[in-house]
Design a protein around this motif. Sequence first.
Motif, PDB file in Angstrom:
ATOM      1  N   ILE A  73       0.835  -1.201   0.000  1.00  0.00           N
ATOM      2  CA  ILE A  73       0.000   0.000   0.000  1.00  0.00           C
ATOM      3  C   ILE A  73       0.871   1.253   0.000  1.00  0.00           C
ATOM      4  N   VAL A  74       1.890   1.263   0.849  1.00  0.00           N
ATOM      5  CA  VAL A  74       2.766   2.436   0.933  1.00  0.00           C
ATOM      6  C   VAL A  74       3.530   2.623  -0.373  1.00  0.00           C
ATOM      7  N   GLN A  75       3.988   1.521  -0.972  1.00  0.00           N
ATOM      8  CA  GLN A  75       4.695   1.627  -2.248  1.00  0.00           C
ATOM      9  C   GLN A  75       3.796   2.234  -3.328  1.00  0.00           C
ATOM     10  N   LEU A  76       2.526   1.851  -3.330  1.00  0.00           N
ATOM     11  CA  LEU A  76       1.602   2.394  -4.330  1.00  0.00           C
ATOM     12  C   LEU A  76       1.386   3.894  -4.152  1.00  0.00           C
ATOM     13  N   THR A  77       1.451   4.376  -2.909  1.00  0.00           N
ATOM     14  CA  THR A  77       1.313   5.834  -2.723  1.00  0.00           C
ATOM     15  C   THR A  77       2.483   6.587  -3.347  1.00  0.00           C
TER      16      THR A  77
END
Length: 372
Positions: A289-293
């Motif tokens: 999720i953090v990588q996608l942000t």
Amino acid sequence: MSENETNPNEGYKPDERQNAPNIPGSDSSEPTSSAAEEANTASTSHTSSYSVSELERNLVTMNNRLNSVRNEIHKLVIGQSEYIDLLLVAMLSNGHALVEGVPGIAKTLTSKLLAKATSLDFSRIQFTPDLMPTDVVGTNVFVMKDSSFTFKQGPIFSQFVLIDEINRAPAKTQSALFEVMEEYQVTIDGNTYPMTEPFIVLATQNPIEQEGTYKLPEAQMDRFLFRVLMEYPSEVEEIEMLDRFSGTKNARDLTEVQAVISGSDIAQFRSWVEQIKIDAPLRKYIAQIVQLTRNHPDLYLGASPRASLAIMRTSKAVAAMKGRDFVSPDDIQAVLYPVLNHRLSLTPEREMEGVTLKDVLQDIIEKTETPR
């Protein structure tokens, strides 16, 4: 992630706590036993047809004590349950919170009541344009009698610090909070002064007024575990408030609120929260999720590694407040918006088109496979 149109903090609903303990009576004043003592009592007296871990029994004790805190706060504050529970999550996660809301919705009052119900030393700092860093952290004062300097502590040296209108002070003063919020210490003239734990900073700002304010830099925003967006009470809650204080009862009488837990209890609760299990697939879920942000086309600025750690810590606290000794995907999704809404920045194009961070986070969640 469940949609909750009336709660901008997206997801955490205190009424949905699983295995929530009964709320004890609010007539008692000082706590008669520590959390550890209550947990030991529960451990020796517990009988059940299924196996319950020691940690789960400890969590029952913790939630009983936290319900006592809620009871004390609700003696004067009607509603704002999501706000109160997010503050408790921040407290259990050893983090700080930034609160945004219009004036008059009990931002300051709730923080005062939380500090009193938890027996923490309370300090309030009103940020203004002429406030200096030394007015916050303290300074060395020359003592003529001894011909020496002595350090005079500033108001930041407390356990529960409320910073009213943090964006009223210039960047020079805001930067005085960098070290103390991250490292729990203050360095003056080469000398380091540690803070007394638990140490919690709660800062407020008014999202309406922009004149005479200084926007917090991203580095400062990132040090807040949560940004909580407070709303007006519902009509039912407002009627209840008017009914309760229509007579002689004073809405500002803090003497009615009693201390029900202590700083040592909070330290014990935090140790229990740290023991909550979060499996490898869920840790990978947070990282994805953090990588996608960081790679999302609608975002100019993504989340930092500090945000990943914040999601993990707060999801553990949410699981603990639901009485579980393990984290579920729902716990992670429940804290995503409060943890990330102040760490992400939309691209100018998407901002002009009316896209919101909530929309982007929902898109990210839909694109990320949820662990089973």
